[in-house]
Design a protein around this motif. Structure first.
Motif, PDB file in Angstrom:
ATOM      1  N   VAL A 155      -9.686  51.748 -69.918  1.00  0.00           N
ATOM      2  CA  VAL A 155      -9.405  52.246 -68.338  1.00  0.00           C
ATOM      3  C   VAL A 155      -8.481  51.200 -67.552  1.00  0.00           C
ATOM      4  N   LEU A 156      -7.382  51.886 -66.998  1.00  0.00           N
ATOM      5  CA  LEU A 156      -6.538  50.915 -66.245  1.00  0.00           C
ATOM      6  C   LEU A 156      -7.133  50.515 -65.093  1.00  0.00           C
ATOM      7  N   ALA A 157      -7.282  49.197 -64.901  1.00  0.00           N
ATOM      8  CA  ALA A 157      -7.940  48.680 -63.667  1.00  0.00           C
ATOM      9  C   ALA A 157      -6.744  47.931 -62.867  1.00  0.00           C
ATOM     10  N   PRO A 158      -6.637  48.111 -61.548  1.00  0.00           N
ATOM     11  CA  PRO A 158      -5.490  47.801 -60.516  1.00  0.00           C
ATOM     12  C   PRO A 158      -5.839  46.205 -60.303  1.00  0.00           C
ATOM     13  N   GLY A 159      -4.593  45.586 -60.159  1.00  0.00           N
ATOM     14  CA  GLY A 159      -4.505  44.344 -59.313  1.00  0.00           C
ATOM     15  C   GLY A 159      -5.415  43.326 -60.147  1.00  0.00           C
ATOM     16  N   THR A 160      -6.278  42.619 -59.639  1.00  0.00           N
ATOM     17  CA  THR A 160      -6.949  41.457 -60.035  1.00  0.00           C
ATOM     18  C   THR A 160      -8.616  41.944 -59.814  1.00  0.00           C
ATOM     19  N   PRO A 161      -9.487  41.284 -60.839  1.00  0.00           N
ATOM     20  CA  PRO A 161     -10.792  41.672 -60.468  1.00  0.00           C
ATOM     21  C   PRO A 161     -11.526  41.216 -58.879  1.00  0.00           C
ATOM     22  N   ASN A 162     -10.793  40.089 -58.322  1.00  0.00           N
ATOM     23  CA  ASN A 162     -11.147  39.612 -56.975  1.00  0.00           C
ATOM     24  C   ASN A 162     -10.676  40.369 -55.967  1.00  0.00           C
ATOM     25  N   ASP A 163      -9.813  41.369 -56.145  1.00  0.00           N
ATOM     26  CA  ASP A 163      -9.174  42.138 -54.907  1.00  0.00           C
ATOM     27  C   ASP A 163     -10.446  42.655 -54.235  1.00  0.00           C
ATOM     28  N   PRO A 164     -10.398  42.479 -53.001  1.00  0.00           N
ATOM     29  CA  PRO A 164     -11.489  43.204 -52.064  1.00  0.00           C
ATOM     30  C   PRO A 164     -11.628  44.767 -52.000  1.00  0.00           C
ATOM     31  N   VAL A 165     -12.832  45.295 -52.104  1.00  0.00           N
ATOM     32  CA  VAL A 165     -13.215  46.581 -51.668  1.00  0.00           C
ATOM     33  C   VAL A 165     -14.179  46.840 -50.665  1.00  0.00           C
ATOM     34  N   GLN A 166     -14.210  47.722 -49.791  1.00  0.00           N
ATOM     35  CA  GLN A 166     -15.297  48.168 -48.951  1.00  0.00           C
ATOM     36  C   GLN A 166     -15.418  49.616 -49.184  1.00  0.00           C
ATOM     37  N   PHE A 167     -16.490  49.991 -48.885  1.00  0.00           N
ATOM     38  CA  PHE A 167     -16.949  51.536 -48.824  1.00  0.00           C
ATOM     39  C   PHE A 167     -18.418  51.612 -48.243  1.00  0.00           C
ATOM     40  N   ILE A 168     -18.744  52.898 -47.899  1.00  0.00           N
ATOM     41  CA  ILE A 168     -20.093  53.154 -47.599  1.00  0.00           C
ATOM     42  C   ILE A 168     -20.665  54.369 -47.944  1.00  0.00           C
ATOM     43  N   ASP A 169     -21.824  54.289 -48.782  1.00  0.00           N
ATOM     44  CA  ASP A 169     -22.362  55.728 -49.337  1.00  0.00           C
ATOM     45  C   ASP A 169     -22.584  56.417 -48.068  1.00  0.00           C
ATOM     46  N   ALA A 170     -22.399  57.714 -48.139  1.00  0.00           N
ATOM     47  CA  ALA A 170     -22.497  58.862 -47.178  1.00  0.00           C
ATOM     48  C   ALA A 170     -23.995  58.892 -46.547  1.00  0.00           C
ATOM     49  N   ARG A 171     -24.900  58.499 -47.448  1.00  0.00           N
ATOM     50  CA  ARG A 171     -26.330  58.545 -47.054  1.00  0.00           C
ATOM     51  C   ARG A 171     -26.628  57.443 -46.273  1.00  0.00           C
ATOM     52  N   ALA A 184     -18.494  50.280 -39.263  1.00  0.00           N
ATOM     53  CA  ALA A 184     -19.512  50.682 -40.448  1.00  0.00           C
ATOM     54  C   ALA A 184     -18.939  50.864 -41.649  1.00  0.00           C
ATOM     55  N   THR A 185     -18.987  49.938 -42.402  1.00  0.00           N
ATOM     56  CA  THR A 185     -18.747  50.053 -44.018  1.00  0.00           C
ATOM     57  C   THR A 185     -19.332  49.090 -44.719  1.00  0.00           C
ATOM     58  N   GLY A 186     -19.150  48.738 -45.999  1.00  0.00           N
ATOM     59  CA  GLY A 186     -20.040  47.839 -46.725  1.00  0.00           C
ATOM     60  C   GLY A 186     -19.141  47.424 -47.971  1.00  0.00           C
ATOM     61  N   PRO A 187     -19.890  46.765 -49.077  1.00  0.00           N
ATOM     62  CA  PRO A 187     -21.366  46.203 -48.726  1.00  0.00           C
ATOM     63  C   PRO A 187     -21.743  45.230 -47.854  1.00  0.00           C
ATOM     64  N   ALA A 188     -22.913  44.571 -47.778  1.00  0.00           N
ATOM     65  CA  ALA A 188     -23.201  43.553 -46.687  1.00  0.00           C
ATOM     66  C   ALA A 188     -22.391  42.295 -47.113  1.00  0.00           C
ATOM     67  N   LYS A 189     -22.321  42.088 -48.534  1.00  0.00           N
ATOM     68  CA  LYS A 189     -21.188  40.776 -48.835  1.00  0.00           C
ATOM     69  C   LYS A 189     -20.156  41.205 -49.498  1.00  0.00           C
ATOM     70  N   PRO A 190     -19.014  40.355 -49.632  1.00  0.00           N
ATOM     71  CA  PRO A 190     -17.951  40.654 -49.976  1.00  0.00           C
ATOM     72  C   PRO A 190     -18.079  41.019 -51.469  1.00  0.00           C
ATOM     73  N   LEU A 191     -17.126  42.146 -51.934  1.00  0.00           N
ATOM     74  CA  LEU A 191     -17.313  42.663 -53.334  1.00  0.00           C
ATOM     75  C   LEU A 191     -15.778  42.895 -53.835  1.00  0.00           C
ATOM     76  N   GLY A 192     -15.616  42.578 -55.085  1.00  0.00           N
ATOM     77  CA  GLY A 192     -14.180  42.838 -55.674  1.00  0.00           C
ATOM     78  C   GLY A 192     -14.422  43.786 -56.501  1.00  0.00           C
ATOM     79  N   ILE A 193     -13.227  44.587 -56.740  1.00  0.00           N
ATOM     80  CA  ILE A 193     -13.060  45.591 -57.574  1.00  0.00           C
ATOM     81  C   ILE A 193     -13.559  45.396 -58.952  1.00  0.00           C
ATOM     82  N   GLY A 194     -13.429  44.136 -59.449  1.00  0.00           N
ATOM     83  CA  GLY A 194     -13.960  43.913 -60.935  1.00  0.00           C
ATOM     84  C   GLY A 194     -15.323  43.929 -60.769  1.00  0.00           C
ATOM     85  N   GLU A 195     -16.208  43.426 -59.912  1.00  0.00           N
ATOM     86  CA  GLU A 195     -17.563  43.708 -59.868  1.00  0.00           C
ATOM     87  C   GLU A 195     -18.019  45.205 -59.684  1.00  0.00           C
TER      88      GLU A 195
END
Length: 383
Positions: free
Chosen positions: A231-247, A267-278
């Protein structure tokens, strides 16, 4: 404005109430929610403008489960008959056909699909005096400075530079390639506060994901990881991401209504910083997938014309401030998040319930052929 930023605005506009959830086999709208459950202390009369798109059905079902009386107002064309029969249906159109809203009273109105300030004004002219509060679902795309990390609700807002915001239409929005999306949302926020001073709740979601998301902006990853292989994964594992489940967004909105909250909230998430690798490891573990991540740096992806957001969903690339929005205020008001593995599994289950033709045409991410090409080029460079 960068291409990745414009892609995010475009997809946000398209998803904001314009696509449908329908019924998802095996996926409960209320499953695994960490928020409040059971009946609300007081039953409210809730009017939802829209209600048949992405987040709307979750709001309707959750509100009903909490003991509220729900009325939805829409054209009746998106997934007709899918909402619970307990919800009252009013037929109309935000483009001037609002008669069904006249001479009715509700405790609160939730405006989900609006980008155009004229839609807020026209609804407000009828509803003012007949509702106690107005909830406007906005977007973090209202912010003008995408280089600023940790932007809170007081961040600088996009400026509308057109002749008359009230004359903008869905057609002019599309003609701008959705460049007007952020500025018009700002104008809609202002219109909300103008008509309902001290009684307005404005919620600014980030990337909304989960079952029912027809944009595939998150769906690509569970689908791709489940397929396995390299699977092609972009950037570095530590690059931040934010999103929120519609529910999570839908249910928290209803709880905010119950608590009579007003003001503006990111209103986005998660509560703590999240990298795209995680995130990708979490998806992989949730699906028990046999997938191997190969990380490809941003410089090479740019050379290969692989774009953040559209080709590599969720990932922001160099515009990582988009994934570092401050949500402390919402967290202090009880915004909660179901686990990533639940979102990943439910999203994949929903996608697999779609017709085969739809499953073969993801709307975001790289095609298998293109992914193979980029990975091959990456390996040749590294050799």
């Amino acid at each position: 404005m960068s291409t990745s930023r414009r892609q995010f605005l475009k997809l946000s506009a398209l998803v904001g109430g314009s696509v449908g959830l329908g019924l998802v086999p095996g996926v409960s709208a209320l499953s695994n929610s960490p928020g409040s459950s059971g009946r609300a202390p007081k039953s409210l009369r809730i009017l939802i403008l829209g209600g048949t798109g992405f987040t709307g059905p979750f709001q309707v079902k959750y509100a009903l489960s909490r003991g509220h009386k729900v009325t939805v107002f829409n054209r009746g064309k998106t997934h007709p008959g899918d909402l619970p029969k307990e919800a009252e249906q009013l037929i109309g159109d935000r483009n001037g056909q609002l008669d069904a809203l006249k001479n009715r009273k509700w405790d609160v109105c939730i405006d989900i699909p609006t980008t155009l300030p004229v839609w807020v004004r026209d609804a407000a002219q009828i509803l003012k005096g007949n509702i106690d509060r107005y909830v406007f679902i906005s977007t973090i795309s209202v912010f003008s400075d995408v280089s600023k990390v940790n932007t809170d609700e007081n961040g600088p807002l996009a400026e509308y530079k057109g002749a008359d915001a009230m004359k903008e239409t869905p057609e002019t929005l599309r003609a701008s390639n959705y460049g007007l999306y952020g500025p018009l949302k700002v104008q809609s926020e202002k219109e909300t506060e103008k008509w309902f001073p001290g009684k307005a709740l404005i919620i600014r979601p980030g990337l909304i994901v989960g079952p029912g998301d027809e944009s595939d902006r998150f769906t690509y990853w569970p689908v791709r990881v489940a397929r396995g292989g390299e699977v092609l994964a972009p950037g570095t594992p530590n690059d931040p991401v934010q999103f929120i489940d519609a529910r999570d967004l839908a249910e928290w909105t209803i709880r905010m209504v119950e608590n009579r909250e007003t003001g503006i909230y990111n209103a986005t998430g998660p509560a703590k910083p999240l990298g795209i690798g995680e995130m990708l490891d979490g998806v992989k573990n949730a699906l028990k997938a046999d997938a191997k991540l190969t990380w490809v740096n941003e410089e090479f992806l740019t050379e290969q014309k692989v774009q953040a957001w559209s080709d590599m969903p969720v990932w922001t690339g160099k515009e990582d401030a988009l994934a570092r929005t401050n949500i402390d205020r919402a967290l202090s008001k009880g915004l909660t998040f179901r686990p990533l593995d639940v979102t990943a599994r439910d999203t994949l289950a929903w996608f697999k319930s779609l017709p085969q033709d739809r499953q073969s045409h993801l709307k975001a991410g790289l095609s298998p052929e293109r992914e193979t090409q980029v990975l091959s080029a990456w390996k040749k460079q590294k050799a």
